[in-house]
Every structure is written in C-alpha cells, then in structure tokens.
Design an enzyme around this catalytic site. Structure first.
Site, PDB file in Angstrom:
ATOM      1  N   ASP A   1       4.961  -4.395 -12.136  1.00 55.74           N
ATOM      2  CA  ASP A   1       6.022  -5.269 -11.581  1.00 55.74           C
ATOM      3  C   ASP A   1       6.045  -6.480 -12.223  1.00 55.74           C
ATOM      4  O   ASP A   1       6.940  -6.984 -12.661  1.00 55.74           O
ATOM      5  CB  ASP A   1       5.919  -5.416 -10.259  1.00 55.74           C
ATOM      6  CG  ASP A   1       6.792  -4.125  -9.545  1.00 55.74           C
ATOM      7  OD1 ASP A   1       7.254  -3.167 -10.059  1.00 55.74           O
ATOM      8  OD2 ASP A   1       7.181  -4.301  -8.389  1.00 55.74           O
TER       9      ASP A   1
ATOM     10  N   ASP B   1       0.658  -0.395  -9.989  1.00 53.17           N
ATOM     11  CA  ASP B   1       1.749  -0.710  -9.461  1.00 53.17           C
ATOM     12  C   ASP B   1       2.123  -2.184  -9.286  1.00 53.17           C
ATOM     13  O   ASP B   1       3.370  -2.737  -9.441  1.00 53.17           O
ATOM     14  CB  ASP B   1       1.726  -0.192  -7.971  1.00 53.17           C
ATOM     15  CG  ASP B   1       2.914  -0.248  -6.827  1.00 53.17           C
ATOM     16  OD1 ASP B   1       3.795  -0.580  -7.437  1.00 53.17           O
ATOM     17  OD2 ASP B   1       2.959   0.232  -5.889  1.00 53.17           O
TER      18      ASP B   1
ATOM     19  N   TYR C   1      -3.364   5.729  -2.946  1.00 53.22           N
ATOM     20  CA  TYR C   1      -2.204   5.935  -2.362  1.00 53.22           C
ATOM     21  C   TYR C   1      -1.988   7.610  -1.953  1.00 53.22           C
ATOM     22  O   TYR C   1      -1.471   8.077  -1.132  1.00 53.22           O
ATOM     23  CB  TYR C   1      -1.157   5.903  -3.362  1.00 53.22           C
ATOM     24  CG  TYR C   1      -0.472   4.446  -3.701  1.00 53.22           C
ATOM     25  CD1 TYR C   1      -1.012   3.481  -2.842  1.00 53.22           C
ATOM     26  CD2 TYR C   1       0.246   4.182  -4.823  1.00 53.22           C
ATOM     27  CE1 TYR C   1      -0.726   2.307  -3.147  1.00 53.22           C
ATOM     28  CE2 TYR C   1       0.762   3.026  -5.026  1.00 53.22           C
ATOM     29  CZ  TYR C   1       0.068   1.730  -4.455  1.00 53.22           C
ATOM     30  OH  TYR C   1       0.408   0.565  -4.514  1.00 53.22           O
TER      31      TYR C   1
END
Ligand code: NAD
Length: 367
Positions: A254, A250, A142
């Site tokens: 989730d 990430d 990122y």
C-alpha cells in the site's frame, strides 16, 4: 497462434464499467494476431449473490479453474451490507484466492512521468519509478493458529495471532520474486524482521539458500521491514523487486502504491504454482474496490484494470511485447493530457471511462 481462455468476472459497482474497457483491449490483442484470447463472462460478488444466493457459483468456479487466467473487476457495495458473513461479496474473491491457491501477490508501483507531480513525494524521487512488491498471500499471521481471544481472570482478555511459515512457503514465494527479477533489473530486496521474529530468521535463511542454489545472476539484499518502509519514502528508486511476508507485504505494498498517486491507477496479480508446462493459476484485478460513490456515472478510471490485463498478458500469456505496448499506450495517453476525474489536473482534459479506454486503444493502433 496460441489460444488462451480468459474468464472475465466484472463484479459490482464500477467493475462492469472498467471491465468494458478491458474488453476493448482484449479485442485489440486478438486483432494483432499475436494470440487468440477467448473470453467468457460470469458473476462474482453482490451480483452473484442476487442471482444465486452465493458470492460465486460452482459453475463460475469451474470456469475459473479451467481458464488460463481470470480478470476480476471489483466486488461489494452498501446494497449487500446486511448479507450473512459467508455470503458477503468478498467471499467470492476469497474463494477464488483459496481454490486457485494464489500464494503470490504482485503489486507494481510505477510512476508515469505525466503523473509525477501528483505524488506526495518530490518529482525527482518518483519520476520513472518502477518497483514490484511480491507479497506472500496465503500464510503468515493472517492464517496461523491459534487465532483467538480468550477470557482471563479479573475481566482481562488475551488476543492471540500466530505468525507461522514453513520452508516450502518461503521457497515458492522467493522463487517467484527471483524469476520476476530476472525479467527486470535483477535486484531483490527480501524484507523481514529477523532481529525480533523467528519467522524472520527462517525467512532470511530460506531466501538466502534459494538465491545461492539457483539465482547467482540476481543480486539479493536483506532488509529489515521497518527500514524498508522508511527507504520506500526516502529513496524508492533504489528498489526493483521487494519480497516479503503477508503482514509486511500488506503494508509495504500500500505504501509503495501510493507513491504513485491514485487508486484508479493500481493493478495487481495473484499467482499460484506453475505446473510442468509453465501454466499457473492467476487472478488479475485492480487494487481499487467497487467505488459505489461513482458507480454508473461513466467516470471511473479504467487504467488500473487495463494495466492488470497487461500483467495478464505478461505473466500468464507470455506476451511481454504486447504488455509493453499497452503500458506505453497508457503513458502516451497520459502524456497527451487526458485524465479521468480522479487524476484531474489543471491544463489537462477530463474524460470519462469510455473515452479513456478508446484513447488507449487508439494509441495502440497509431494511424
Ligand atoms: P474503493 O476503492 O471502492 O473507493 C475508494 C475511493 O476511490 C472512492 O472515492 C472511489 O470513488 C475512488 N475510486 C476507486 N476506484 C476508482 C477508479 N477506478 N476511478 C476513480 N475513482 C476510484 O474503496 P471503498 O470505498 O472503501 O469500498 C467500496 C466497496 O468496495 C466496499 O464494498 C468494499 O468492501 C469493496 N472493495 C472491494 C475490493 C475488491 O473488489 N478487490 C477492494 C476494496 C474494496
């Protein structure tokens, strides 16, 4: 008795509603005499933009840097959709993460027995589930450079993201994971893609070295990130702590979180590096956003925020027993059949934000 400074940033939408219930639990901690928590409150997100023209003011940033911990509600909403990119509500959150150097994101996935039937998996797979995903938050693909889309001949384009990790970044996140495991079941799975990625090779090597040098009392397993995703839905209870990079974290966080049901139930912590006294910058927040669709109705679930405050007690104020009592009070209230609308169930009583907060505090103070 130790005094702690806690900065409350309720933010937008349901943020102030759920933070109100956190305030009730802070008052309970103070009433126990275990610690004195002094709170200050400031603006972040859209409300800060309305007041100051920026998503977090310099004064609020100074308070955040001086505090022992920061609790955030949520930021954002349709009202600020047209705001310039640098001033959008999320910029406040990003600034906090950056300036406090919060490199470790902790996302627990806990399945309360009373909610086990709400999971998309069978009850026996998730009942009693308690895992912690530790995600590296400030490095990896990122942030790596180059990060660009370049023009090629014949109308083609090339998009480039760069996955980069340095040794120190892997060392410090591994240390957080092993330290956490020592307080839990002493088991760490390190997820990477060493079979196809150089960063995976280094990740594996550094995690193995940190383990060998300092954490012989913790069991370490290496697992490929894709297999980890599969195992999380096949047999999630085999895990205790999972440590992984920004991108895989990430997704895996989730996935793990949704094993346990609603967004309104999910807490998180983001931690920076500890100094010599053990004090570390920390931000605690529910995983959910500002829920504009239900804001102002008094029906938001405050449990994610209250559980985030329990994490604050555990990881910033070293009050693990008080955190256990809060987690126990949440389980007890759910066991009594109280539900907010997002987790409503046949045969249970649906209550609002305030009633849920009051019930949790009542469970903390048994008559
Ligand atoms: P959201 O998490 O706000 O809401 C998604 C759905 O879950 C909605 O139906 C909402 O009503 C429900 N929900 C969320 N929290 C709940 C709670 N505590 N109790 C009951 N129901 C709850 O996500 P979204 O709708 O995609 O985003 C809304 C706004 O929040 C956007 O502006 C987005 O950018 C922002 N956002 C902020 C954060 C943050 O502050 N960390 C995180 C995600 C989204």
């Amino acid at each position: 008795m130790k005094t702690y400074k806690l900065l409350l940033l309720p933010g937008d939408g349901i943020g102030p509603e759920v933070m109100g219930e956190v305030g009730r639990v802070v008052a309970w901690v103070n009433s126990t005499g275990l610690a004195a928590i002094e709170t200050e409150t400031d603006l972040v997100g859209g409300c800060a933009y309305d007041a100051h023209g920026e998503a977090i003011s310099e004064a609020a940033m100074r308070l955040a840097l001086a505090a022992d911990a920061v609790m955030l509600g949520a930021v954002g909403g349709p009202k600020w959709d047209g705001v310039a990119y640098d001033q959008r509500p999320e910029a406040g959150l990003l600034r906090l993460r950056k300036d406090l150097e919060l490199f470790a994101n902790l996302r627990p996935a806990i399945c309360y027995p009373a909610l086990a039937d709400a999971s998309s998996l069978k009850r026996d797979r998730v009942d009693g589930l308690d895992i912690m995903i530790v995600r590296e938050l400030t490095g990896g693909v990122y942030f790596g450079k180059p990060k660009e889309i370049i023009e090629l001949p014949a109308g083609q384009k090339r998009a480039i993201d760069t996955q980069v990790y340095d040794t120190y970044e892997i060392e410090r996140i591994a240390t957080v994971a092993f330290d956490l495991a020592r307080e839990r079941r002493r088991l760490v799975h390190s997820a990477d893609k060493r079979n196809v990625m150089k960063t995976g090779v280094l990740w594996n090597e550094v995690v193995s070295r940190v383990h060998k040098e300092r954490y012989g009392d913790v069991t370490l397993h290496h697992i490929l990130a894709d297999n980890c995703a599969m195992q999380l839905v096949r047999a999630p209870k085999q895990f205790d702590v999972i440590v992984t990079d920004n991108l895989f974290g990430d997704m895996l966080s989730d996935e793990a979180a949704m094993l346990t049901g609603s967004l309104g139930m999910l807490p998180s912590a983001s931690l920076g590096a500890a100094d010599a006294t053990g004090r570390r910058p920390a931000l605690y927040e529910p995983v959910h956003g500002s829920a504009p669709d239900i804001a102002g109705k008094g029906i938001a679930n405050p449990i994610a925020s209250i559980a985030s405050f329990a994490m604050c007690l555990r990881y910033s104020f070293y009050l693990g027993d008080a955190a256990d009592r809060i987690d126990g009070a949440i389980a007890s209230v759910l066991g009594q059949g109280l539900r907010t609308a997002d987790i409503a169930q046949d045969g249970c009583r649906t209550v609002g934000t305030r009633e849920m907060g009051e019930a949790i505090v009542a469970a903390l103070n048994p008559a």
